[in-house]
Scaffold this active site. Structure first.
Site, short mmCIF file in Angstrom:
data_model
loop_
_atom_site.label_atom_id
_atom_site.label_comp_id
_atom_site.label_asym_id
_atom_site.label_seq_id
_atom_site.Cartn_x
_atom_site.Cartn_y
_atom_site.Cartn_z
N LYS A 289 1.26 -1.24 0.12
CA LYS A 289 -0.06 -0.16 -0.30
C LYS A 289 1.09 1.49 0.33
O LYS A 289 1.56 1.03 0.77
CB LYS A 289 -1.22 -0.03 1.21
CG LYS A 289 -2.28 0.47 1.24
CD LYS A 289 -2.74 0.49 2.41
CE LYS A 289 -4.41 0.77 2.78
NZ LYS A 289 -5.29 0.70 3.62
O1 G3P Z 1 -9.57 1.70 4.98
C1 G3P Z 1 -9.02 2.95 5.21
C2 G3P Z 1 -9.73 3.31 6.56
O2 G3P Z 1 -8.87 2.40 7.60
C3 G3P Z 1 -9.85 4.71 7.37
O3 G3P Z 1 -11.01 4.79 7.30
O4 G3P Z 1 -12.69 5.25 8.97
O5 G3P Z 1 -10.24 6.20 9.37
O6 G3P Z 1 -11.28 7.10 7.11
P1 G3P Z 1 -11.17 5.54 8.64
#
Ligand code: G3P
Length: 217
Positions: free
Chosen positions: A83
């Protein structure tokens, strides 16, 4: 649509893997920190549980060091997907890695232009963050629609991996739009199965079956 679990929690991954519905896993530096685990060790454990792609994110910001980190990460297991962030250095690294057959997930995508660059860099997956757009008063699903249109216009093979998924409607809308993958916290994935009318239906069937006094086994 493929389902990836967005977590580094081994117990949750094992639980979902047992359903046969899990196609991969995504992690990022925040999820690794939250797990409290050694990055290499927990990534190896995840790769042993799940056959599909397991995203492991570089933490360097320059291309040269990203390549060195990627060299370490991809030795963990054959299903490791590197990634990288959506920056010029991340795109350079993506181009170099995918040119020699390594899976790459380009993450922190927030615009159609960024997704276009990720596809041109040969990304295996692009991760547009829908929840973080929602947090800022913009409908994150509009980005997914935009990317689907752009990718279909040019038959790009890069898969749209919807990320920052916060609830079941993000999953439903992603499927309606035709995203290739969604990655979500285990709790969101488990919520997909829930419906009050299903529960009521089972209750009614069981009550009526009990009246027959019969059993199947
Ligand atoms: O894969 C990306 C994810 O982990 C981010 O999620 O909820 O922190 O925007 P969030």
């Amino acid at each position: 649509m493929k389902f990836f679990a967005d977590t580094a929690e081994i117990a949750d991954i094992k639980d979902l893997a047992a359903t046969g519905l899990l196609d991969g896993v995504t992690t990022n530096p925040s999820l690794i920190a939250k797990s409290g685990r050694n990055f290499m060790e927990v990534t190896k454990e995840i790769c042993d549980i799940v056959d599909g792609p397991v995203s492991a994110e570089v933490v360097a910001l320059d291309h040269e060091t990203m390549m060195k980190e990627a060299e370490v990460l991809r030795k963990i297991a054959d299903n490791v997907c590197i990634k990288v962030p959506l920056t010029i250095d991340g795109l350079k690294t993506c181009k170099a890695l995918t040119s020699d057959g390594t899976m790459v997930n380009v993450t922190l995508c927030f615009s159609g232009n960024q997704a276009l660059l990720a596809a041109k860099a040969g990304a295996t997956f692009v991760s547009p963050f829908v929840g973080r757009h929602d947090d800022n008063g913009v409908d994150g699903m509009d980005l997914i629609r935009d990317i689907r249109l752009i990718y279909d216009n040019y038959a790009f093979e890069t898969e749209i991996l919807v990320a920052s998924v916060r609830h079941v409607t993000h999953v439903l809308e992603s499927a309606r739009i035709g995203a290739d993958v969604m990655t979500a916290p285990p709790a969101v994935i488990k919520n997909l199965v829930k419906h009050v009318l299903t529960d009521k239906g089972i209750e009614g069937f069981m009550a009526d079956w009990a009246k027959t006094g019969q059993s199947i086994i």
